[in-house]
Design an enzyme around this catalytic site. Structure first.
Site, short mmCIF file in Angstrom:
data_model
loop_
_atom_site.label_atom_id
_atom_site.label_comp_id
_atom_site.label_asym_id
_atom_site.label_seq_id
_atom_site.Cartn_x
_atom_site.Cartn_y
_atom_site.Cartn_z
N GLU A 34 4.44 -1.45 -6.66
CA GLU A 34 5.26 -2.17 -5.68
C GLU A 34 5.61 -3.58 -6.12
O GLU A 34 6.71 -4.05 -5.86
CB GLU A 34 4.52 -2.23 -4.33
CG GLU A 34 4.56 -0.92 -3.58
CD GLU A 34 4.00 -1.04 -2.16
OE1 GLU A 34 3.33 -2.04 -1.85
OE2 GLU A 34 4.23 -0.11 -1.37
N PRO A 45 5.11 8.86 13.79
CA PRO A 45 5.80 9.90 14.54
C PRO A 45 5.65 11.23 13.82
O PRO A 45 5.79 11.31 12.61
CB PRO A 45 7.25 9.43 14.53
CG PRO A 45 7.37 8.56 13.33
CD PRO A 45 6.02 7.95 13.10
N GLU A 85 -0.68 1.38 -6.34
CA GLU A 85 0.41 0.93 -5.45
C GLU A 85 0.78 -0.53 -5.74
O GLU A 85 1.96 -0.89 -5.70
CB GLU A 85 0.00 1.08 -3.98
CG GLU A 85 -0.07 2.52 -3.51
CD GLU A 85 1.30 3.17 -3.34
OE1 GLU A 85 2.32 2.45 -3.37
OE2 GLU A 85 1.36 4.40 -3.20
N GLU A 143 11.44 -7.07 -1.13
CA GLU A 143 11.05 -8.47 -1.00
C GLU A 143 9.54 -8.54 -0.91
O GLU A 143 8.91 -7.74 -0.22
CB GLU A 143 11.59 -9.04 0.30
CG GLU A 143 12.95 -9.69 0.20
CD GLU A 143 13.35 -10.28 1.55
OE1 GLU A 143 14.07 -9.59 2.27
OE2 GLU A 143 12.90 -11.38 1.86
N GLY A 200 0.82 -1.21 0.00
CA GLY A 200 0.00 0.00 0.00
C GLY A 200 0.84 1.24 0.00
O GLY A 200 2.06 1.19 -0.21
#
Ligand code: ZN
Length: 175
Positions: A92, A111, A88, A142, A72
């Site tokens: 990916e 964060p 995506e 991977e 994602g």
């Protein structure tokens, strides 16, 4: 936590000030009136399965670099969530899939203020007798189709844990 991301107004370059605007303290430009609304980030993730296996990728970027996650990424402005996830998956792992139903919505609690938002999780099912080939763009990437017993311990996010646990439970009931 400070809501200040930008020091200066993107329109006129005046130093922004923290002022009450629309019921909250927000960075406001005293010269032109620009208000910086801290909009939520929106990400999409996919629980993509093929014949009792689930697609996991090992993250090559922070946060959670090196851990396993569902595929994602962030939505671009102008996209619908399912389009974003389809994009995506092409980028990916080289998969071209129809995206299914919304499974869940998670808070994004990364964060810093840049990573505040929501994560939309969708299901997708890959077809074929052979496991669809996963094409990773760069060498470090991977990706794998894993059975319920092969899911690694080092998972990236709370959403990854939750969705995989649910999938594993449903899968065990079926088999
Ligand atoms: Zn300004």
């Amino acid at each position: 936590m400070s809501t200040r991301i930008y020091q200066f107004c993107p329109y006129c370059g005046t130093r922004l000030e923290e002022r009450l605007a629309f019921q909250q303290m927000r960075p406001v430009c005293p010269t032109c009136g620009f208000i910086h609304f801290l909009d939520p980030k929106v990400a999409v993730i996919g629980l993509v399965t093929w014949q009792g296996r689930v697609l996991l990728i090992r993250r090559d970027v922070d946060p959670m670099k090196g851990k396993w996650a569902l595929p994602g990424g962030y939505m671009d402005a102008g996209e619908m969530p399912q389009e974003a996830l389809a994009r995506e998956l092409r980028e990916e792992v080289g998969l071209d899939l129809a995206i299914g139903d919304l499974l869940a919505i998670f808070p994004m609690a990364g964060p810093g203020v840049f990573n505040r938002g929501i994560v939309l999780a969708y299901g997708a099912v890959a077809q074929g007798d052979e496991p669809p080939i996963l094409v990773c763009d760069d060498d470090a990437c991977e990706a794998a189709w894993l059975s319920a017993d092969e899911i690694p311990q080092d998972l990236a996010f709370e959403s990854t844990h939750t969705l995989l646990a649910q999938w594993r439970d449903a899968h065990r009931r079926e088999s």
